[in-house]
Every structure is written in structure tokens, then in C-alpha cells.
Enzyme design. Sequence first.
Site, short mmCIF file in Angstrom:
data_model
loop_
_atom_site.label_atom_id
_atom_site.label_comp_id
_atom_site.label_asym_id
_atom_site.label_seq_id
_atom_site.Cartn_x
_atom_site.Cartn_y
_atom_site.Cartn_z
N TRP A 199 -4.32 0.47 -14.08
CA TRP A 199 -3.28 0.78 -13.11
C TRP A 199 -2.64 -0.48 -12.53
CZ3 TRP A 199 -5.89 5.68 -10.49
CH2 TRP A 199 -5.66 6.77 -11.34
N CYS A 227 6.44 7.95 -7.70
CA CYS A 227 6.45 6.61 -8.30
C CYS A 227 5.19 5.86 -7.88
CB CYS A 227 7.66 5.83 -7.80
SG CYS A 227 9.21 6.62 -8.22
N HIS A 252 -6.18 19.62 -5.41
CA HIS A 252 -4.74 19.41 -5.49
C HIS A 252 -3.97 20.55 -4.86
CE1 HIS A 252 -6.73 17.19 -8.72
NE2 HIS A 252 -5.87 16.25 -8.43
#
Length: 759
Positions: free
Chosen positions: A562, A517, A696
Amino acid sequence: METTIIGFPRIGAQRELKFVTEKYFRGKVSIDSLNETACNLRKKHWLLQKNSGLNLIPVNDFSLYDTTLDTAVLFNVIPRRYHRLGLNPLDTYFAMARGYQGVHGDVKALAMKKWFNTNYHYMVPELEDDMNIKLTGTKIIDECKEALALKLLAKPVILGPFTFLQLARCTGKKTKRDFADVLTNAYKELLTVLEKLGITWLSVEEPLLVTDLSQEDLSLFADIYRDILQNKQGVQILCQTYFGDVRDCYHILTALDFDGIGLDFLEGKETLSTLCANGFPEDKILFAGVVNGKNIWRNNYTATLTLLKKIQSKARYIVLNSSCSLLHVPFTITQEIHLNKKYLLHFSFAEEKLQELSDLKKLMDSTEPKMEKIYKNNVALFAVPHAVPDAMVQKRVACLTKKDFTRHPGFTERENLQKKTFHFPLLPTTTIGSFPQTLAVRKNRADYRNNKISLETYKNFNKKQIAACIALQEKIGLDVLVHGEFERNDMVEYFGEHLNGFIFTENAWVQSYGTRCVKPPIIWSDVSRRKSITVEWSTYAQQLTNKPVKGMLTGPVTILNWSFPREDIALRESTIQIALAIRDEVLDLEKHGIRIIQIDEAALREKLPLRKADWHTNYLDWAIPAFRLVHSGVKVETQIHTHMCYSEFNDIIKDIDNMDADVITFEASRSDFTVLDALQAAEFRTEVGPGVYDIHSPRVPSELEIEKSLKVMLTKIVPQKLWVNPDCGLKTRSIIETKASLEHLVSAAIQVRKTMDSK
Ligand code: GLN
Ligand code: ZN
């Protein structure tokens, strides 16, 4: 008049679903307790909707990870590699979502992509040639049963076959068309089951209809639905669109035998005019998206009632709806304990939006005296600007001229001069900004925030980190250093906290993907810079070394994208204000001896309009200049870098070049380097650093591997323009991995340089 929504946030008011799912991933709770929490959340959310007076309640908008993935699994669109693991259905599902590494095998996850123009991510379904597509799952059916047991008027929702097919990836010889029939049959099977359950409405979501579609696409859409609608019997079918207007599809959509059509009147700027020009079929219900599912501001009742009256003059039956799923807004304002009421009055999160729908319905239907008061209060909210305008900021924006958006001299002159000033070797090496954020680094920030340590202790700790980070980079032999970003929690929140105009919530979480989230700041008023933000850290780092240390900032478009933006002024205007604030910081850094400044635009592409015709007029024509405004005031020899977190910019490559940065770094290691061809074809002028390894993943790339990548890059990019760097910031990696990876990166660059010198 009735009300419904497209979907409700599923993560829970306290992010319960996130926490229990993550516990399940760690083996700390059983399948049963995960399912129990999920079931309780569904029930709680449904009752909340029912008690707010919502008439049709969405079911199957819930998901343990992602609804596109749910749809795939429902119809057995499960690639062989996951079946082969032999896991139970839930673990197979999670293996598709997150990959699997363990005793049963080692498989990668499905690809993940941004959901249209949002920061939510969906899993990309894969269609294999020999897949046996049919209704094998039961999730939607089980959830319908749960809802019916609670005596709810359930409206199951599902991603429609057309959008599903178009978002999926075919991995074999067959095309999407080849899968259309079997997939359509699977949806028909589902309809039969729902009918037997006594379901009266099914919402099939087809957001793809708001994007540019070819004639072929449109005929695929029509074929699929002609077939499905022929067999619908008792269940009424709503074709739900959102995130824009359907334009050319309107005729096809209204001609088909749908019982309801869901249109977005907020993001769909042309929806109303299309409706007015063409009318609406008498026998269908219009689900009118008039409550914003994407932003957190209160609905303006006067404006909405005016809109609804216009809609009503064209459509006989209307259901009031949210513009898209409420998944994109936080749960409730009632959990914002510390935010002053004067702010909260203006906000409406998911729970409050239910109330708005109910109010609007009552305002449309009746003249209850109680409603009069509610209406008056709403009018009062919008009677005056919610925030005091900042005259200085507005004047600054108004005084901008074309000159302010252009850097002088032009790129080539700067490039030549900078090469002489910096004396970098060919293929200069650098990183993207952040270094590993260890537990201690995060604790230092948290302790300071909670008043457990003094400002001095906090700063001294960070300075030690910076010193160690600089020493490490020097030892590794990187050419352009960074200070490491130990003071930052998040690249947007950090700047928001240091600028006037932003406010922050405690609990306003929004799902980004799976259990992840984000908590976007809210742009409340005009934005300006109070005082320098990063200068102390950057200058501290710079005086420790003779190598240049990059100043590190977040760009205006990313800060805007954002955050929750204002609705009382245009996005362009807000972005320009942010750009001016960041410009002040750029000039301040330069004044304090910082010679290279990176302005990250990680999310530049996010709000790119869904239709190509709108790309420039509605977005790029101000987004790109906003970036230029940030750096146009620097000296010739100050080098401006930017960074983007993806390489999907082949189609806007000219615009990226027009940002007029001196260097751009971006993700490339996972994209087969196709972007290199685009760069070459566009004769891209800006120097480039396509990431040479994927940050990542915990994997350490070998020197040889990086050398190979560099050699591939050099077949498309001249050595004078190529930089060597990782994909993105290193904050999520461990120090050990980072050190090893960067050592390999530097030695690979040195090896490749040698081969060039000897040529
Ligand atoms: N400079 C930032 C970092 O390195 C960039 C982060 C990002 O692109 N998401 O962390
Ligand atoms: Zn990045």
C-alpha cells in the site's frame, strides 16, 4: 513515431469528480451539474494530453464510477433487480455500483473485486439467462462526439468482450460461452456506430491475456475476435494488454487480424524475449508500453531508449505507450507544494508521464539540441543513488541467516504452552483492533497535526479514549482486548510516518473504487525504526486491565503493497527492511509486557503474481519469510496474531499457515464460509478466527445468528482452534452498533461454550 496512453486519471487534479459525485449522492447537486463537472474534466484532461503532444488520445477511459460497470451498462447487462427499481439511467447505474435503499425498493450493489494486482476495484457484471444483450448505452459514443468536436485524434477505449465475459458472473443456467455470440454482436454494433462517427482507432482492452488461460479460454478469445475482426471495416482495432506478458497467447494474438497489439514491456518480464524470439507481423503496429503506469518514479531514458531500439529491431511500426492506464498514479507533482524539490525531481505522476512520452518520442526521432539537454538531465538523475544508503540497515539485511526467519519452538509446542499461560475459555473472543473513530477522535488528530493543540493535550485525549475503550470491552466481557487505534489515521500511513525512509505527499490521490481515493506513502530510501511507535499506547492500555491487550502493528508486506515502492532495489529487499523495523517494535512491545501482538497483513494477497508459475518464485518465497522475520524473535509464550481482510486464500492456504502466526483472523461472513472447507482440507494448524459478522454494514447481527455461524464453523474447525471475532476493524462503525454487535458476539460465544461443556 507516435504516442498514446491507455487511460488518464479521471477523478480530477483536485478530486473534483469525487466531491461532486458524493454531493449528488447526498442530493445536494443535480444530475446536470454532475454531468457538467464530468464534461469539463474530460475536456480539461484531453487538452492537457493534447498540449503535451500526445498523438492518440484515449476516450471513454473516463467513468462516473467504474469502466467495467460502464461496459456492462453500455450493452444492457443490467440485472433485473435494478431495472425493476424504475430509476432514471444514471440512478440505475449508481444503484448497481452502490446498492439502493429507498422508496423504490431495497437492492444490494454488484460485487466489487480488486482489478488484477492493483488496489483499484471493479464492479463484477452479472449475466442473467434472459438478458437482452445489445448496444443500448451511448456513453462511449457521446464521449467520442465530444472529443471529435474538439478536433482530437480520439482513440476510444473499451474493456474487451473476452475479459468482460471472464470477469462477469453467470447467475443462471447459461455459461459464459453461451453469452459470447450476443456479446460479440453487441461489440460489432458498436463498431458500426464508431465507424460512422469517423473514428479511426478503437482500443479493446484484454488484460486477461496476461493471466493463465486454458485452451478453452484461448479458443473463446480467438472465436470472439475472428468474428469481430471480419466486420471491422474502417476502424482499426488495437488489442491492448497490460499488467504482465502474454506468453502463450502471443501466437494467437499476432495471427488474428488486429491492426495493433499493445504489450506491456515493464511488468511483462517476458514480453521482450517473446518479441525477440517470434518477431512481429509487418502489417501491424506495436503499441509498446514503456512508461510505467503504476509507479511514480521518473522514467530512465537511457534504459527506455535501449529497450525501444531492441523493440524497433523487431517491429516496424511502434507507438509509444504507457504500460497500463495512468489511473493507478496520482495526477500531477505540481500540486506538491511542501515536498522538497530534491524529491520531486525524481517523481513523475500522470501529467509528467505525458511529458516523458513526448520526450522519448523526440529522442527516438530527432537530434534536436534542446533534447540533448533534457536527456542529459535525465541521465544525471540516475547517475547516483537518489537517496543515501543506510549502511546500518544494509548490513543488518546482509547478515540475516535462515535462523532469523524461523520461530522456535515449533507451533504445537507453543500452542500447548500458550494455552496453559493464558487460560482462555474455549472460543476466546476478541476484536480486530480499531474502535469507532468518532468525529472527536479525528478532530483531536487533526488539531494536533495542525499545531492547534499541544502534544500533551493530544495524548491525554487519546488516553481517555483508550480508558473508555478498555472499560467498554471489559463490560462486554471480551477475552482479549485492544487499545482501539485512536492515534491512527490509516494502518499504513501511521507506520510510514514513524519510520525512516518514507515520504508523504499532499495531493497524490489515487482512485481505489468509485469516489474513494487513497494516498499511498512513497518509500524513498532504506527503512528503519527511529524509536518505539506503539509502546506508549499499548502499555497504557495494558496497565488498565488484567486481561491481555493486543499490541497492534501493520505487517511488512501490507506496508509495501500500500505504498509506492522503490525501483532501485528489489521489492524483496524493501520488504525485509520494513520487516526488520517492525520486528524492533514487536520486541519492544514484548519487553514492555505486551503478551499478545497482532501483525496485520490486510493486503498480503495484493501483489500475488497473476500467473501461478510465478507465485512462489516472484512473491511468496520472500513475502511469507518477511512476515516470519517480524515475529521469529519473540518468546514461546508471546502469542502472535495476524489479520487479513479477505478470505480468498484457499489457493495459498499452505503459505498462510507457513506464516507461522499463532492465530489468524480474517473476513468470512460474506463468503459463505467456503474457506472453512479449505482450512479443514489443508489441516490448517494456525488457530483461526473467521469473522462472524460483517463490519462493512451498519446492521447489528443477532446473538442467534452469530451462534448459528459458530456452530457451522465448529463442524469444520476443532473448538480448541476457534476464535470469535468480527470481520475487520470497527473504525467506520458507530459506538451504538459496535456495542450491540459485540454484546451479541460475546453472548453467542458463551451459549456455544455451554453446549460444548455439556457434551
Ligand atoms: N487493525 C486494523 C483495524 O482494526 C486492521 C484494519 C484492516 O484490516 N484493514 O482497523
Ligand atoms: Zn481487515
